[in-house]
Scaffold this motif. Structure first.
Motif, PDB file in Angstrom:
ATOM      1  N   GLN A 417      84.602 111.640  20.420  1.00  0.00           N
ATOM      2  CA  GLN A 417      83.298 111.947  20.239  1.00  0.00           C
ATOM      3  C   GLN A 417      83.138 112.358  18.746  1.00  0.00           C
ATOM      4  OE1 GLN A 417      81.195 113.976  22.987  1.00  0.00           O
ATOM      5  NE2 GLN A 417      79.721 115.034  21.362  1.00  0.00           N
ATOM      6  N   TYR A 418      82.275 111.612  18.051  1.00  0.00           N
ATOM      7  CA  TYR A 418      82.156 111.529  16.747  1.00  0.00           C
ATOM      8  C   TYR A 418      80.756 111.360  16.018  1.00  0.00           C
ATOM      9  CZ  TYR A 418      82.252 106.264  17.746  1.00  0.00           C
ATOM     10  OH  TYR A 418      81.822 105.147  18.012  1.00  0.00           O
ATOM     11  N   GLY A 419      80.733 111.852  14.846  1.00  0.00           N
ATOM     12  CA  GLY A 419      79.350 111.841  14.338  1.00  0.00           C
ATOM     13  C   GLY A 419      79.525 112.139  13.051  1.00  0.00           C
ATOM     14  N   ALA A 420      79.520 111.356  11.809  1.00  0.00           N
ATOM     15  CA  ALA A 420      79.774 112.028  10.440  1.00  0.00           C
ATOM     16  C   ALA A 420      78.916 113.082   9.975  1.00  0.00           C
ATOM     17  CB  ALA A 420      79.576 110.791   9.443  1.00  0.00           C
ATOM     18  N   GLY A 425      75.536 114.120  11.969  1.00  0.00           N
ATOM     19  CA  GLY A 425      76.692 114.409  12.965  1.00  0.00           C
ATOM     20  C   GLY A 425      77.322 115.755  13.056  1.00  0.00           C
ATOM     21  N   SER A 426      78.071 115.942  13.989  1.00  0.00           N
ATOM     22  CA  SER A 426      78.680 117.123  14.009  1.00  0.00           C
ATOM     23  C   SER A 426      80.104 117.228  13.773  1.00  0.00           C
ATOM     24  CB  SER A 426      78.352 117.844  15.618  1.00  0.00           C
ATOM     25  OG  SER A 426      78.827 117.037  16.464  1.00  0.00           O
ATOM     26  N   GLY A 427      80.839 115.910  13.701  1.00  0.00           N
ATOM     27  CA  GLY A 427      82.286 115.895  13.292  1.00  0.00           C
ATOM     28  C   GLY A 427      82.938 115.099  14.379  1.00  0.00           C
ATOM     29  N   TYR A 428      84.396 115.332  14.326  1.00  0.00           N
ATOM     30  CA  TYR A 428      85.186 114.421  15.301  1.00  0.00           C
ATOM     31  C   TYR A 428      85.953 115.240  16.095  1.00  0.00           C
ATOM     32  CZ  TYR A 428      83.970 111.555  11.371  1.00  0.00           C
ATOM     33  OH  TYR A 428      83.043 110.952  10.423  1.00  0.00           O
ATOM     34  N   SER A 429      86.178 114.983  17.404  1.00  0.00           N
ATOM     35  CA  SER A 429      86.885 115.227  18.424  1.00  0.00           C
ATOM     36  C   SER A 429      87.526 114.590  19.194  1.00  0.00           C
ATOM     37  CB  SER A 429      86.132 116.304  19.108  1.00  0.00           C
ATOM     38  OG  SER A 429      85.051 115.656  19.892  1.00  0.00           O
ATOM     39  N   ARG A 430      88.926 114.731  19.675  1.00  0.00           N
ATOM     40  CA  ARG A 430      89.727 114.024  20.530  1.00  0.00           C
ATOM     41  C   ARG A 430      89.575 114.337  21.923  1.00  0.00           C
ATOM     42  NH1 ARG A 430      91.855 108.840  21.152  1.00  0.00           N
ATOM     43  NH2 ARG A 430      93.779 109.117  22.240  1.00  0.00           N
ATOM     44  N   THR A 431      89.142 113.244  22.822  1.00  0.00           N
ATOM     45  CA  THR A 431      89.156 113.445  24.112  1.00  0.00           C
ATOM     46  C   THR A 431      90.314 112.801  24.721  1.00  0.00           C
ATOM     47  OG1 THR A 431      86.794 113.133  24.468  1.00  0.00           O
ATOM     48  CG2 THR A 431      87.815 112.661  26.202  1.00  0.00           C
ATOM     49  N   ASP A 432      91.101 113.748  25.561  1.00  0.00           N
ATOM     50  CA  ASP A 432      92.332 113.505  26.118  1.00  0.00           C
ATOM     51  C   ASP A 432      92.478 114.374  27.471  1.00  0.00           C
ATOM     52  OD1 ASP A 432      94.945 112.757  27.004  1.00  0.00           O
ATOM     53  OD2 ASP A 432      95.932 112.815  24.851  1.00  0.00           O
ATOM     54  N   ASN A 433      92.263 113.731  28.438  1.00  0.00           N
ATOM     55  CA  ASN A 433      92.252 114.417  29.886  1.00  0.00           C
ATOM     56  C   ASN A 433      93.313 113.638  30.453  1.00  0.00           C
ATOM     57  OD1 ASN A 433      90.263 116.272  28.603  1.00  0.00           O
ATOM     58  ND2 ASN A 433      88.784 115.057  29.277  1.00  0.00           N
ATOM     59  N   PHE A 434      93.809 114.424  31.668  1.00  0.00           N
ATOM     60  CA  PHE A 434      94.979 114.036  32.646  1.00  0.00           C
ATOM     61  C   PHE A 434      94.630 115.026  34.005  1.00  0.00           C
ATOM     62  CE2 PHE A 434      98.782 114.536  34.793  1.00  0.00           C
ATOM     63  CZ  PHE A 434      99.186 113.358  35.301  1.00  0.00           C
ATOM     64  N   SER A 435      94.740 114.192  34.949  1.00  0.00           N
ATOM     65  CA  SER A 435      94.742 114.941  36.376  1.00  0.00           C
ATOM     66  C   SER A 435      95.460 114.278  37.231  1.00  0.00           C
ATOM     67  CB  SER A 435      93.515 115.278  36.876  1.00  0.00           C
ATOM     68  OG  SER A 435      93.330 115.794  37.766  1.00  0.00           O
ATOM     69  N   PRO A 484      89.962 122.346  17.853  1.00  0.00           N
ATOM     70  CA  PRO A 484      88.734 122.289  17.468  1.00  0.00           C
ATOM     71  C   PRO A 484      88.069 121.230  16.840  1.00  0.00           C
ATOM     72  CG  PRO A 484      90.178 124.279  16.704  1.00  0.00           C
ATOM     73  CD  PRO A 484      90.944 123.317  17.288  1.00  0.00           C
ATOM     74  N   ILE A 485      87.173 121.006  16.842  1.00  0.00           N
ATOM     75  CA  ILE A 485      86.228 119.638  15.708  1.00  0.00           C
ATOM     76  C   ILE A 485      86.780 119.898  14.521  1.00  0.00           C
ATOM     77  CG2 ILE A 485      84.055 118.833  15.281  1.00  0.00           C
ATOM     78  CD1 ILE A 485      82.989 120.483  17.986  1.00  0.00           C
ATOM     79  N   SER A 486      87.003 118.607  13.967  1.00  0.00           N
ATOM     80  CA  SER A 486      87.398 118.218  12.748  1.00  0.00           C
ATOM     81  C   SER A 486      86.156 117.641  11.917  1.00  0.00           C
ATOM     82  CB  SER A 486      88.531 117.541  12.491  1.00  0.00           C
ATOM     83  OG  SER A 486      88.975 117.361  11.294  1.00  0.00           O
ATOM     84  N   ASP A 487      86.089 117.998  10.578  1.00  0.00           N
ATOM     85  CA  ASP A 487      85.060 117.313   9.812  1.00  0.00           C
ATOM     86  C   ASP A 487      85.830 116.236   9.223  1.00  0.00           C
ATOM     87  OD1 ASP A 487      83.126 119.169  10.076  1.00  0.00           O
ATOM     88  OD2 ASP A 487      83.714 120.699   8.846  1.00  0.00           O
TER      89      ASP A 487
END
Length: 989
Positions: A417-420, A425-435, A484-487
């Motif tokens: 999820q990203y937005g400069a 935008g609010s930054g950059y975050s990695r989605t990594d989910n497993f089940s 956490p979200i990164s800039d």
């Protein structure tokens, strides 16, 4: 003076006598076998006024009901193809006249000359619309689903049937339930050739049918009336195919399909089998989702759902078998039984993508993910209905049921999820989910209804009770990114593709165990009392108790071995709850000449007594008081026009999981919190139906309107990028934080038109349907999270309004069984707006599909089958376009002397373009998603039609195909063309 008075009295008596009217009943049967004859035409002629003829037809089980005839003498002629006419006379001189059995003697079969008359498409009686199957020609081995698709006012989408704007809940065959609530299985289990009529009607609940008091718990149903000549014998279809997929790199290269259905009918004793085994994503069933794995189960106030749902997205390998049995026992046929058992095993793989754009009033971000899932599922389902007519005035019905479900899903989703920040935008975050989970559970229960008439006509009592118990287990291993979200943009620098996973990923590993159980008890008592010739009053009391226990324990482990670990109280959730609901209220019913008005009002009290099992053992107690109502009006203007209006209200109380004041951080990027202050929702609903059926011209018109508005709607309060949140000493920086709260102002308005007519010069049926749906959904956006309470303060209300316009046109051939084509076009245009969007811009998108299906049988038994569907999705606001062409082609040859077999060679998705694409909008977002589909493969397939009718199991066409439908327009011999492979004419898979 005396003469004048005498003359006046005589005149009045004569007028009264002339004005008197009576009802006439009869039953049309075969004189040799005693079997009922459905669809016979009765011509009624008054002796004194022979020019005033009236026409009637025999209904289910040959029943004839003429509600009102003036006193006098009549001549009656009964006709049906294959029988000699029956001519008689009778006199109406009382309020009720029974003609008993009208016995038709079989006539001589004339095969040299066949005169084809124009078939009557529909007829109407009260709220029942009857479709004459003989007026809709399909290929000889088509199933009921293929027949329904040609009928006006009926749509079939992925096995879900909608009639007159309402979803069909059950299918009956000759008045008996068929495969329980699984409509999908029912419409694929009978050949169209066996159908004489299809009746669409509003089915009352079991209790209401006996008492005559509509309780508002009815549903839309289909009754399939079989042809009289096919109620004794065996019929069905078997098929098997093997193919090869040269294009795929991930799925099985070798494709197979095998299955079919077989029906063994012997009068009232009937048994039907269905089976399907394949790896080409053909699915002919629904399943009972007791675990909530499809997003619809769970439900409120009990936890265990009872929802018949279609399988999820992806490509499935399927193994399914089912059986349905019905019979009548006793000297007076006082005991009837219907039961069905179904088992299916699926292995579904899915590769999915999501592109989600957050727009004003949200922060302009983009979510882009890729996912893979592999889900194995097992479902067993049994249900039965046993009815005992104890006497003329007493009746007992019992419905046992059992279902078991096992679900083993594995899934992995990654993305960004990203937005400069520089662009808002609010930054950059990695989605990594497993089940990786293992779920299993069962549901067992029964219901019973005892009904008794207490002497006086209309005075009844009804005792209704049910019990159910459910138990399930949900164990899972999972991980989720809590970084956490990164800039800093990933890959920033000299190499835009290079990024260090450690800078954006911090996985938390969980092992969870979540056993749960629930039970429910329900009972009701209804008393009805006649207060006039056409009126009844009623009093009803209802009580129900639902209990649920759940003990979810989650352990944070060190790595992906998911061993050991420390119990995390924030991710653990143990509770027990009980919901007691009582309602009482009077009712009124007026019914005269099939015109009905019903009104019921209830006082309802619901009480929740629950406990969150933690160290502080939080108690949750709530009580709710409501008044609900139900009104229904049925006006039959004449034999061709009817109006039906429903007005009702209902409540939905929040569950203990909605009310608990605990956090849910199982997905660290999407944290939620319960709201202990939630109130029940209170909804008002209006449904209006108008139906016109022009029998002579074969035209059908239907108009439906519905409205639904909800007070205290359970709305989402969402905060995007809420910042750092500390929960029990652990810091989180989620993408979203949400709670729920009550908001007024939810609305849904829908109107739908349907018009069908025959086009003579094309020998085709043309159906057109159009509708508009408007939805307004309230929500709250923004605000500040209170770390002490977990609630959100501030924020602004946002109303998401969606306006959708849909149109569908279908041209279906009615030429012969040797040429069958269907051309259709359907399109949907949508506009979505958000009230917080300052420029009030609209999100506009459009999707449409043009489709054509064709089957031709040439001389010498050669066949050609093809289908093509072009689909396009266009986003006007986002300037997006996606389209594809799906084309299937098959060549075949009829085999065997009776041509019941067919060998076919073909290709699925000739141009290898198949896709599964969808677009949706919501509060401040637009989303595009794709899922796996079956692509191009080549296959050889063999089909065989089983036909064996008559008491001696005759294969002779004269013993069954000579018995035409009531229209006399369809002659389906065993030499007719075969149908396409199962699923051949379906949309994208």
């Amino acid at each position: 003076m005396k003469r004048t008075l005498l003359t006046t009295l005589l005149t009045l008596f004569a007028a009264a006598a002339f004005a008197q009217r009576g009802g006439v009943t009869a039953t049309v049967v075969d004189a040799d076998t005693g079997e009922s004859v459905v669809g016979a035409v009765l011509t009624l002629t008054p002796v004194k006024t022979p020019e005033k003829k009236q026409y009637f037809t025999s209904a289910f089980k040959g029943a004839v009901s003429i509600p009102s005839l003036a006193y006098g003498e009549y001549s009656l002629s009964v006709a049906f193809l294959g029988y000699n006419n029956l001519d008689t006379t009778f006199r109406v001189s009382a309020s009720k006249v029974s003609l008993g059995l009208l016995k038709l003697k079989p006539g001589v079969q004339i095969e040299t000359v066949v005169k084809e008359a124009k078939a009557l498409r529909t007829s109407q009686k009260g709220d029942t619309v009857s479709y004459n199957a003989g007026a809709f020609k399909v290929v000889a081995d088509a199933d009921v689903e293929g027949l329904l698709k040609k009928m006006p006012g009926i749509t079939v989408t992925d096995g879900t049937v909608e009639a007159q704007g309402e979803t069909v809940k059950k299918v009956f065959v000759d008045g008996k339930e068929f495969f329980g609530e699984d409509v999908t299985t029912a419409i694929k289990s009978l050949p169209a050739e066996a159908v004489d009529r299809v009746e669409v009607y509003n089915k009352l609940s079991d209790a209401a049918e006996f008492s005559g008091m509509d309780d508002g718990e009815g549903y839309k149903a289909l009754n399939i009336v079989t042809r009289p000549g096919m109620r004794q014998g065996q019929f069905g279809k078997l098929y098997a195919g093997f193919g090869y997929d040269a294009d795929t790199e991930t799925e099985d290269k070798f494709k197979y399909i095998a299955g079919g259905n077989a029906n063994v009918f012997s009068g009232d004793s009937r048994i039907s089998f269905i089976g399907l085994f394949n790896n080409v994503n053909q699915q002919n069933f629904s399943f009972e989702d007791i675990l909530g794995v499809s997003g619809g189960g769970g439900g409120r106030r009990g936890g265990m759902g009872n929802y018949m749902v279609r399988p999820q997205s992806g490509v499935a390998s399927v193994n399914a078998i089912g059986v349905n049995y019905s019979d009548t026992w006793g000297k007076r046929n006082q005991v009837t039984f219907q039961g069905s058992y179904f088992f299916n095993n699926t292995n579904t793989e899915n590769r999915s993508t999501v592109e989600k754009w957050y727009e004003a009033p949200m922060i302009p971000d983009t979510l882009s993910t890729n996912g893979y899932s592999d889900t194995k599922g097992y479902n067993h389902r049994f249900n039965a209905r046993l009815e005992w007519k104890i006497s003329e005035n007493q009746n007992l019905m019992i419905r046992p049921r059992f279902s078991y479900q096992s679900n083993d899903p594995w899934s992995r989703t990654t993305g960004w999820q990203y937005g400069a920040p520089a662009d808002g935008g609010s930054g950059y975050s990695r989605t990594d989910n497993f089940s990786d989970a293992l779920r299993h559970g069962y549901n067992v229960g029964t219901s019973a209804v005892y009904r008794a008439k207490l002497g006086k006509n209309g005075r009844t009592i009804t005792l209704d009770g049910s019990f159910s118990y459910s138990d399930n287990t949900n164990n899972s291993n999972s991980w989720s990114n809590v970084k956490p979200i990164s800039d800093v943009r990933p890959g920033a620098g000299d190499d835009p593709l290079a990024w260090d996973p450690a800078d954006y990923t911090d996985l938390r590993y969980l092992r969870s165990e979540a056993p749960s159980s629930s039970y429910s008890l329900r009972g009701s008592f209804t008393y009805t009392e006649p207060v006039a010739k056409y009126a009844q009053v009623s009093l009803q009391y209802r009580i129900s108790y639902n209990s649920q226990e759940r003990d979810k324990r989650s352990f944070v482990t060190d790595d992906d071995t998911f061993t050991g670990g420390v119990l995390n109280p924030l991710l653990s959730n143990s509770y027990e709850s009980g919901y007691l609901t009582q309602s009482v209220g009077p009712g009124f019913r007026f019914s005269k000449e099939r015109n009905t008005f019903i009104a019921n009002v209830y006082y309802q009290r619901s009480a929740l007594d629950g406990q969150i099992v933690r160290d502080d053992a939080e108690k949750i107690k709530h009580a709710y008081n409501n008044v609900t109502y139900f009104m229904m009006g049925q006006l039959n203007i004449n034999r061709e026009n009817s109006l039906r209006l429903f007005v009702s209200s209902y409540t939905d109380s929040p569950s203990i999981t909605d009310l608990q004041s605990v956090y849910d951080v199982s997905d660290a990027q999407n944290i939620s919190h319960g709201n202990p202050n939630l109130k029940p929702t209170y909804s008002h609903r209006v449904n209006f139906h108008y139906t016109n059926s022009n029998v002579e011209k074969g035209r059908t018109f239907m108009w439906m309107f519905s409205m639904n508005t909800t007070l205290d709607y359970t709305a989402q309060h969402l905060v995007q990028r809420p910042g750092d949140i500390t929960i029990d000493g652990q810091a989180y920086s989620p993408n979203f934080y949400s709670t729920t709260e009550n908001l007024d102002g939810y609305w849904q308005l829908r109107t739908h038109l349907s018009y069908g007519l025959p086009i003579g010069f094309l020998k085709s049926n043309f159906n057109v349907m159009a509708g508009v749906i408007y939805t307004k959904t309230p929500s709250m956006l923004g605000g500040t999270v209170d770390a002490a309470t977990g609630m959100i303060s501030g924020g602004e209300r946002n109303d998401t309004k969606n306006m959708g316009y849909d149109f569908r046109a279908v041209l279906g051939s009615n030429i012969s069984e040797n040429v069958d084509f269907t051309l259709s076009w359907n399109g949907t245009y949508n506009e979505a707006t958000n009230s917080l969007n300052a420029d009030k811009s609209k999100n506009r998108y459009f999707n449409h599909t043009a489709q054509g299906n064709l089957k031709v049988v040439f001389p010498l038994g050669f066949t050609f089958t093809a289908s093509a569907a072009y689909s396009q999705y266009i986003g006007f606001t986002n300037d997006y376009s996606e389209d594809y062409l799906l084309c299937n082609v098959w060549l075949g040859k009829k085999v065997f002397r009776n041509k019941r077999g067919e060998v076919m060679v073909g290709v699925n998705d000739l141009f290898n373009q198949n896709q599964a694409f969808s677009r949706s909008t919501g509060s401040g977002y637009t989303q595009n998603s794709t899922n796996s589909v079956i692509g191009r493969y080549y296959m050889v397939q063999f089909n065989y039609n089983l036909r064996r009718f008559g008491k001696k199991g005759s294969r002779n066409i004269k013993d069954y195909d000579g018995v035409e439908s009531s229209s006399g327009s369809r002659r389906m011999g065993p030499g007719g063309p075969g149908g396409p492979p199962p699923g051949m004419f379906h949309g994208p898979r």
